[in-house]
Design a protein around this motif. Structure first.
Motif, PDB file in Angstrom:
ATOM      1  N   MET A   1      35.412  24.062  -2.532  1.00 52.54           N
ATOM      2  CA  MET A   1      36.629  24.834  -2.669  1.00 52.54           C
ATOM      3  C   MET A   1      36.764  25.303  -4.117  1.00 52.54           C
ATOM      4  N   THR A   2      37.080  26.573  -4.293  1.00 50.15           N
ATOM      5  CA  THR A   2      37.262  27.131  -5.611  1.00 50.15           C
ATOM      6  C   THR A   2      38.662  26.812  -6.111  1.00 50.15           C
ATOM      7  N   ASN A   3      38.747  26.227  -7.299  1.00 51.74           N
ATOM      8  CA  ASN A   3      40.031  25.878  -7.888  1.00 51.74           C
ATOM      9  C   ASN A   3      40.457  26.829  -8.986  1.00 51.74           C
ATOM     10  N   VAL A   4      39.511  27.461  -9.650  1.00 53.17           N
ATOM     11  CA  VAL A   4      39.841  28.304 -10.781  1.00 53.17           C
ATOM     12  C   VAL A   4      39.003  29.571 -10.742  1.00 53.17           C
ATOM     13  N   SER A   5      39.621  30.697 -11.063  1.00 53.31           N
ATOM     14  CA  SER A   5      38.901  31.967 -11.179  1.00 53.31           C
ATOM     15  C   SER A   5      39.064  32.481 -12.598  1.00 53.31           C
ATOM     16  N   VAL A   6      37.975  32.989 -13.144  1.00 49.63           N
ATOM     17  CA  VAL A   6      37.954  33.574 -14.480  1.00 49.63           C
ATOM     18  C   VAL A   6      37.307  34.943 -14.349  1.00 49.63           C
ATOM     19  N   ARG A   7      37.873  35.950 -15.038  1.00 53.46           N
ATOM     20  CA  ARG A   7      37.287  37.294 -15.015  1.00 53.46           C
ATOM     21  C   ARG A   7      36.559  37.543 -16.330  1.00 53.46           C
ATOM     22  N   TYR A  20      23.629  34.689 -14.058  1.00 48.34           N
ATOM     23  CA  TYR A  20      24.394  33.519 -13.613  1.00 48.34           C
ATOM     24  C   TYR A  20      23.724  32.790 -12.452  1.00 48.34           C
ATOM     25  N   VAL A  21      23.131  33.516 -11.534  1.00 45.38           N
ATOM     26  CA  VAL A  21      22.482  32.878 -10.380  1.00 45.38           C
ATOM     27  C   VAL A  21      21.159  32.227 -10.797  1.00 45.38           C
ATOM     28  N   THR A  22      20.339  32.945 -11.531  1.00 42.63           N
ATOM     29  CA  THR A  22      19.010  32.451 -11.903  1.00 42.63           C
ATOM     30  C   THR A  22      19.055  31.328 -12.933  1.00 42.63           C
ATOM     31  N   HIS A  23      19.869  31.489 -13.960  1.00 40.06           N
ATOM     32  CA  HIS A  23      19.807  30.563 -15.085  1.00 40.06           C
ATOM     33  C   HIS A  23      20.853  29.452 -15.072  1.00 40.06           C
ATOM     34  N   LEU A  24      22.001  29.694 -14.421  1.00 36.08           N
ATOM     35  CA  LEU A  24      23.086  28.715 -14.514  1.00 36.08           C
ATOM     36  C   LEU A  24      23.516  28.132 -13.176  1.00 36.08           C
ATOM     37  N   GLY A  25      22.784  28.417 -12.107  1.00 32.06           N
ATOM     38  CA  GLY A  25      23.030  27.762 -10.833  1.00 32.06           C
ATOM     39  C   GLY A  25      24.252  28.245 -10.067  1.00 32.06           C
ATOM     40  N   PHE A  26      24.739  29.454 -10.352  1.00 28.20           N
ATOM     41  CA  PHE A  26      25.851  30.015  -9.585  1.00 28.20           C
ATOM     42  C   PHE A  26      25.329  30.568  -8.260  1.00 28.20           C
ATOM     43  N   THR A  27      26.227  30.726  -7.295  1.00 23.38           N
ATOM     44  CA  THR A  27      25.922  31.319  -6.003  1.00 23.38           C
ATOM     45  C   THR A  27      26.677  32.638  -5.883  1.00 23.38           C
ATOM     46  N   SER A  43      33.804  24.289  -8.610  1.00 25.14           N
ATOM     47  CA  SER A  43      35.179  24.761  -8.429  1.00 25.14           C
ATOM     48  C   SER A  43      35.512  26.006  -9.250  1.00 25.14           C
ATOM     49  N   LEU A  44      34.500  26.661  -9.822  1.00 24.13           N
ATOM     50  CA  LEU A  44      34.704  27.849 -10.640  1.00 24.13           C
ATOM     51  C   LEU A  44      34.250  29.098  -9.902  1.00 24.13           C
ATOM     52  N   ARG A  45      35.114  30.084  -9.841  1.00 24.58           N
ATOM     53  CA  ARG A  45      34.776  31.412  -9.319  1.00 24.58           C
ATOM     54  C   ARG A  45      34.824  32.360 -10.501  1.00 24.58           C
ATOM     55  N   LEU A  46      33.701  32.995 -10.810  1.00 21.28           N
ATOM     56  CA  LEU A  46      33.593  33.906 -11.937  1.00 21.28           C
ATOM     57  C   LEU A  46      33.547  35.331 -11.404  1.00 21.28           C
ATOM     58  N   LEU A  47      34.531  36.129 -11.806  1.00 24.26           N
ATOM     59  CA  LEU A  47      34.622  37.528 -11.393  1.00 24.26           C
ATOM     60  C   LEU A  47      33.917  38.372 -12.444  1.00 24.26           C
ATOM     61  N   PRO A  67      33.639  43.179 -23.139  1.00 25.17           N
ATOM     62  CA  PRO A  67      33.032  41.851 -23.121  1.00 25.17           C
ATOM     63  C   PRO A  67      32.962  41.253 -24.511  1.00 25.17           C
ATOM     64  N   GLY A  68      32.691  39.957 -24.540  1.00 22.56           N
ATOM     65  CA  GLY A  68      32.518  39.264 -25.815  1.00 22.56           C
ATOM     66  C   GLY A  68      33.710  38.384 -26.121  1.00 22.56           C
ATOM     67  N   GLY A  69      34.070  38.295 -27.378  1.00 22.46           N
ATOM     68  CA  GLY A  69      35.189  37.462 -27.790  1.00 22.46           C
ATOM     69  C   GLY A  69      34.785  35.997 -27.869  1.00 22.46           C
ATOM     70  N   TRP A  70      35.794  35.123 -27.901  1.00 22.86           N
ATOM     71  CA  TRP A  70      35.527  33.698 -28.071  1.00 22.86           C
ATOM     72  C   TRP A  70      36.056  32.838 -26.943  1.00 22.86           C
ATOM     73  N   ASN A  71      36.981  33.363 -26.117  1.00 22.78           N
ATOM     74  CA  ASN A  71      37.396  32.597 -24.946  1.00 22.78           C
ATOM     75  C   ASN A  71      36.186  32.457 -24.044  1.00 22.78           C
ATOM     76  N   ARG A  72      36.052  31.321 -23.378  1.00 22.82           N
ATOM     77  CA  ARG A  72      34.814  31.087 -22.638  1.00 22.82           C
ATOM     78  C   ARG A  72      35.012  30.076 -21.528  1.00 22.82           C
ATOM     79  N   ILE A  73      34.060  30.129 -20.580  1.00 19.35           N
ATOM     80  CA  ILE A  73      33.989  29.071 -19.586  1.00 19.35           C
ATOM     81  C   ILE A  73      33.157  27.944 -20.177  1.00 19.35           C
ATOM     82  N   LEU A  74      33.382  26.747 -19.714  1.00 18.61           N
ATOM     83  CA  LEU A  74      32.668  25.567 -20.189  1.00 18.61           C
ATOM     84  C   LEU A  74      31.952  24.953 -18.994  1.00 18.61           C
TER      85      LEU A  74
END
Length: 124
Positions: A1-7, A20-27, A43-47, A67-74
């Motif tokens: 279940m996805t709990n958080v979405s980030v754009r 994201y799919v090849t290197h970081l294991g996203f689907t 639990s992360l959905r990345l838009l 794109p860019g900046g310093w806010n980020r997913i962890l």
């Protein structure tokens, strides 16, 4: 279940999906190339919003999301050194070297558009 979405605003949706799919294991969850896609990991959905998406439209004052900046997913990792080496071997870009602090170790990876992803290994 996805709990958080980030754009993330991205320059190239196809390249971002591949990253994201090849290197970081996203689907891949939703594919509306070239404008938009969503990928999930636990639990992360990345838009991933490309230039043609509604998320990348100009603001009323004329500013454009970029794109860019310093806010980020962890993303938590078990072995930050081996994970960083694996990604470097794939030719991926980092903003820094591994930083160690009281809470753990971190390093900032960049996606193809320059958005940061923090890889984090908690202190033992």
């Amino acid at each position: 279940m996805t709990n958080v979405s980030v754009r993330y605003i991205v320059e190239d949706v196809a390249a971002s999906i591949e990253f994201y799919v090849t290197h970081l294991g996203f689907t891949l969850e939703q594919d509306a190339r070239p404008a938009f896609a969503s990928v999930t990991r636990e639990s992360l959905r990345l838009l991933l919003s490309g230039p043609g998406s509604s998320g990348a439209r100009a603001m009323p004052d004329g500013r454009h999301p970029a794109p860019g900046g310093w806010n980020r997913i962890l993303l938590m990792v078990n072995d930050i050194e081996s994970e960083a080496n694996r990604l470097r071997t794939s030719g991926l870009n980092f903003r820094n070297e591994i930083l160690k602090g009281v809470g753990g170790s971190q390093i900032l990876l960049e996606d193809p558009s320059g958005n940061p992803i923090e890889l984090f290994q908690p202190a033992h």
